[in-house]
Design a protein around this motif. Sequence first.
Motif, PDB file in Angstrom:
ATOM      1  N   UNK A 312       0.835  -1.126  -0.010  1.00 16.64           N
ATOM      2  CA  UNK A 312      -0.039   0.072  -0.022  1.00 16.64           C
ATOM      3  C   UNK A 312       0.751   1.139   0.213  1.00 16.64           C
ATOM      4  N   UNK A 313       1.525   1.566  -1.155  1.00 12.29           N
ATOM      5  CA  UNK A 313       2.424   2.656  -1.490  1.00 12.29           C
ATOM      6  C   UNK A 313       2.097   3.182  -2.507  1.00 12.29           C
ATOM      7  N   UNK A 314       1.688   4.759  -2.559  1.00 14.85           N
ATOM      8  CA  UNK A 314       1.384   5.491  -3.778  1.00 14.85           C
ATOM      9  C   UNK A 314       2.391   5.322  -4.903  1.00 14.85           C
ATOM     10  N   UNK A 315       3.721   5.413  -4.587  1.00 17.20           N
ATOM     11  CA  UNK A 315       4.960   5.220  -5.772  1.00 17.20           C
ATOM     12  C   UNK A 315       4.999   4.071  -6.226  1.00 17.20           C
ATOM     13  N   UNK A 316       4.720   2.806  -5.413  1.00 16.21           N
ATOM     14  CA  UNK A 316       4.978   1.463  -6.003  1.00 16.21           C
ATOM     15  C   UNK A 316       3.891   1.372  -6.923  1.00 16.21           C
ATOM     16  N   UNK A 317       2.357   1.842  -6.585  1.00 16.02           N
ATOM     17  CA  UNK A 317       1.405   1.661  -7.591  1.00 16.02           C
ATOM     18  C   UNK A 317       1.476   2.383  -8.810  1.00 16.02           C
ATOM     19  N   UNK A 318       2.402   3.344  -8.914  1.00 17.15           N
ATOM     20  CA  UNK A 318       2.578   3.990 -10.236  1.00 17.15           C
ATOM     21  C   UNK A 318       2.155   5.349 -10.255  1.00 17.15           C
ATOM     22  N   UNK A 467      -8.693   7.896 -13.005  1.00 18.86           N
ATOM     23  CA  UNK A 467      -9.011   6.521 -13.841  1.00 18.86           C
ATOM     24  C   UNK A 467      -7.589   6.150 -13.931  1.00 18.86           C
ATOM     25  N   UNK A 468      -7.615   4.810 -13.914  1.00 24.08           N
ATOM     26  CA  UNK A 468      -6.386   3.910 -14.151  1.00 24.08           C
ATOM     27  C   UNK A 468      -6.491   2.603 -14.636  1.00 24.08           C
ATOM     28  N   UNK A 469      -5.107   2.121 -15.271  1.00 25.50           N
ATOM     29  CA  UNK A 469      -5.222   0.945 -15.878  1.00 25.50           C
ATOM     30  C   UNK A 469      -4.053   0.291 -15.353  1.00 25.50           C
ATOM     31  N   UNK A 470      -3.678  -0.978 -15.426  1.00 21.40           N
ATOM     32  CA  UNK A 470      -2.365  -1.483 -15.456  1.00 21.40           C
ATOM     33  C   UNK A 470      -1.657  -2.153 -16.434  1.00 21.40           C
ATOM     34  N   UNK A 471      -0.278  -1.566 -16.545  1.00 25.01           N
ATOM     35  CA  UNK A 471       0.355  -2.132 -17.467  1.00 25.01           C
ATOM     36  C   UNK A 471       1.659  -3.255 -16.874  1.00 25.01           C
ATOM     37  N   UNK A 472       1.984  -3.999 -17.672  1.00 26.44           N
ATOM     38  CA  UNK A 472       3.235  -5.019 -17.303  1.00 26.44           C
ATOM     39  C   UNK A 472       4.544  -4.040 -17.221  1.00 26.44           C
ATOM     40  N   UNK A 525      -1.024   2.935 -15.016  1.00 22.58           N
ATOM     41  CA  UNK A 525      -1.040   4.280 -15.574  1.00 22.58           C
ATOM     42  C   UNK A 525      -2.280   5.238 -15.085  1.00 22.58           C
ATOM     43  N   UNK A 526      -2.365   6.273 -15.213  1.00 25.19           N
ATOM     44  CA  UNK A 526      -3.493   7.057 -14.455  1.00 25.19           C
ATOM     45  C   UNK A 526      -3.643   8.304 -15.025  1.00 25.19           C
ATOM     46  N   UNK A 563       0.592   9.351 -19.448  1.00 22.29           N
ATOM     47  CA  UNK A 563       1.209   8.805 -18.437  1.00 22.29           C
ATOM     48  C   UNK A 563       2.078   7.577 -18.866  1.00 22.29           C
ATOM     49  N   UNK A 564       1.367   6.496 -19.590  1.00 19.99           N
ATOM     50  CA  UNK A 564       1.923   5.314 -20.015  1.00 19.99           C
ATOM     51  C   UNK A 564       3.223   5.664 -20.996  1.00 19.99           C
ATOM     52  N   UNK A 565       3.105   6.759 -21.844  1.00 22.64           N
ATOM     53  CA  UNK A 565       4.263   7.022 -22.861  1.00 22.64           C
ATOM     54  C   UNK A 565       5.689   7.557 -21.800  1.00 22.64           C
ATOM     55  N   UNK A 566       5.106   8.130 -20.694  1.00 26.93           N
ATOM     56  CA  UNK A 566       6.041   8.734 -19.841  1.00 26.93           C
ATOM     57  C   UNK A 566       6.811   7.327 -19.226  1.00 26.93           C
ATOM     58  N   UNK A 567       6.324   6.579 -18.821  1.00 24.84           N
ATOM     59  CA  UNK A 567       6.752   5.581 -17.935  1.00 24.84           C
ATOM     60  C   UNK A 567       7.436   4.237 -19.020  1.00 24.84           C
ATOM     61  N   UNK A 568       6.924   4.490 -20.372  1.00 21.00           N
ATOM     62  CA  UNK A 568       7.755   3.749 -21.528  1.00 21.00           C
ATOM     63  C   UNK A 568       9.109   4.527 -21.616  1.00 21.00           C
TER      64      UNK A 568
END
Length: 589
Positions: A312-318, A467-472, A525-526, A563-568
């Motif tokens: 339960x950690x915000x940064x670990x969640x993404x 709003x959020x989705x999960x990416x691997x 990603x959110x 947000x997803x592109x930034x993580x990529x």
Amino acid sequence: MFLTFNPITFNPITFNFLQLQNLQMSADLGELLVAHQKLTDADLQRARRVQDSTGEGLDTLLAKLGLVSERDLADALVAQLNLPLVKPADYPEAPITNITISPRFLKEARAIPLAEDEQGLIVALANPADDYVLAALRLATGKIILPQVGIPSEMEAVHERLYGSGRSAMGQIVDSIGLADNLTDEEQIQHLKDLASEAPVIRLVNLMVARAIESRASDIHIEPFENRLKVRYRVDGVLREVESPPSRLSAAVISRIKIMAKLNIAERRLPQDGRIQLRAQGKEIDLRVSTVPTLWGESVVMRILDKASVVLDFEVLGFSSRTLKRFRDVLEMPHGILLVTGPTGSGKTTTLYTALQTLNTPERKILTVEDPVEYQLEGINQIQVKPQINLSFANALRAIVRQDPDVIMIGEMRDLETAGIAVQSALTGHLVLSTLHTNDAAGSVTRLLDMGVDDYLLTSTINGILAQRLVRLLCVHCRQPAPALPELVEELRLHRFSETGDITLYKPVGCEHCGGTGYRGRAAIMEFLVITDPLRRLVLKHADAGELQAEAQRGGMDTMYEDGLRKAVAGLTTIEEVLRVTTQQEQDG
């Protein structure tokens, strides 16, 4: 999570197995596991009491009782005995031919010869501190034995491959199960009950669950078809087919699961829901079981809830630092509604639990209404919805408003009645957290309007929508840099996500750490929509979701796609993963 010990240096020349004879293995091993928080002191004392009555080794007992995982035991032995851990790639392709040791003895001793050199015979042992096995191997071979630590389940599979028929552990269990034919329905039900309670079927189901936990699966799907029984694990959000029992055992396997979940084994025409609580690999595991009748039998899905694996950690969640600051600001508001939205399995509940953990202070009373209560949170009053006794979301909410809460969490806004009570609670000074099933943040507003919630009440109560989705996530052990094509950088405008201007993307490869997929773990990603005055005016005009999203972006909201592109670009995931979980509309937005 495995034990982490300091790296060791193994010198086979100076190692003498006689050094092991005087070790207080049981005491040292147990205390080592307790010290590294892989075993509680109470569980250690329990295992020792069982050991006194059975005489079994402590390592065997701890694994058999499900108190510690095989990997943690192996890591503890590595640290205790200063020996190397055998990796899957270290096992030989064929048996060592220069030695003559009975395969039966090797199986009972849990030993696998790895290699032979001028210094002696290197042997993988499940328990390298077993003096009898070490002495027997030395007498049988006339060589110095150089032990290494092996993981028992891996060794069993290797032994069967090298010295057996090549059958897997599941195949060996299946061979020992027999079925009766030409029985009446009543006799068949009784036979299934008897069969499901016999050791081979119990071991078979336990093996399926254990392998799912080892694979970090979130769900186990058991699906009967005309000529086969299909078993699939959902790992990191993607289904993966695994070894399955033969179709003739479909009824026996499903009956065993129904018995464990306390379901009616004779009822095969109606869906049933149940729950299994068990201890496996040192973890408290909660299995939510759902059965539905299909054309060829009952389909079973088991949702695995591993309390120890939830962080339960915000940064670990993404959460990015920018999104997290805006989210915390809204979370600290004294009243109003905070919504988390997304499809099933997108991590909404985990995000809400993390928010509740942040709010959980002695000064606040927090009440939740959930279906089901997935994880128990210390200091928070959680209510399980029970439709069979008319304890619905709406009825429970009416009751808890009179419990003087500061924060209310509603598992899901499913209907106008629930949404209406949530709005009234927010208007009367409560902070309300809830989830909604929509594709994006802006769509949540139009969904609530469609439900029948008045626009002026929405603008007065909703503070923010996440709003959020999960990416691997890419496996950090095997990911490889792949220079981005200039055309792709230009098309996706990736330069806006890099401070230096250099864009390096990464691609999945696959290794033993990630099961060959190239991905390990997931993150969200959110997008976070904060209700501002311009947005309130649009809501009162009943603007569509596209207009609301455009205004939110002008106000500084990053979309899930961005947000997803930034993580990529940061090397956490791939462009393909982002495109897999976001819609074309979100990408264009």
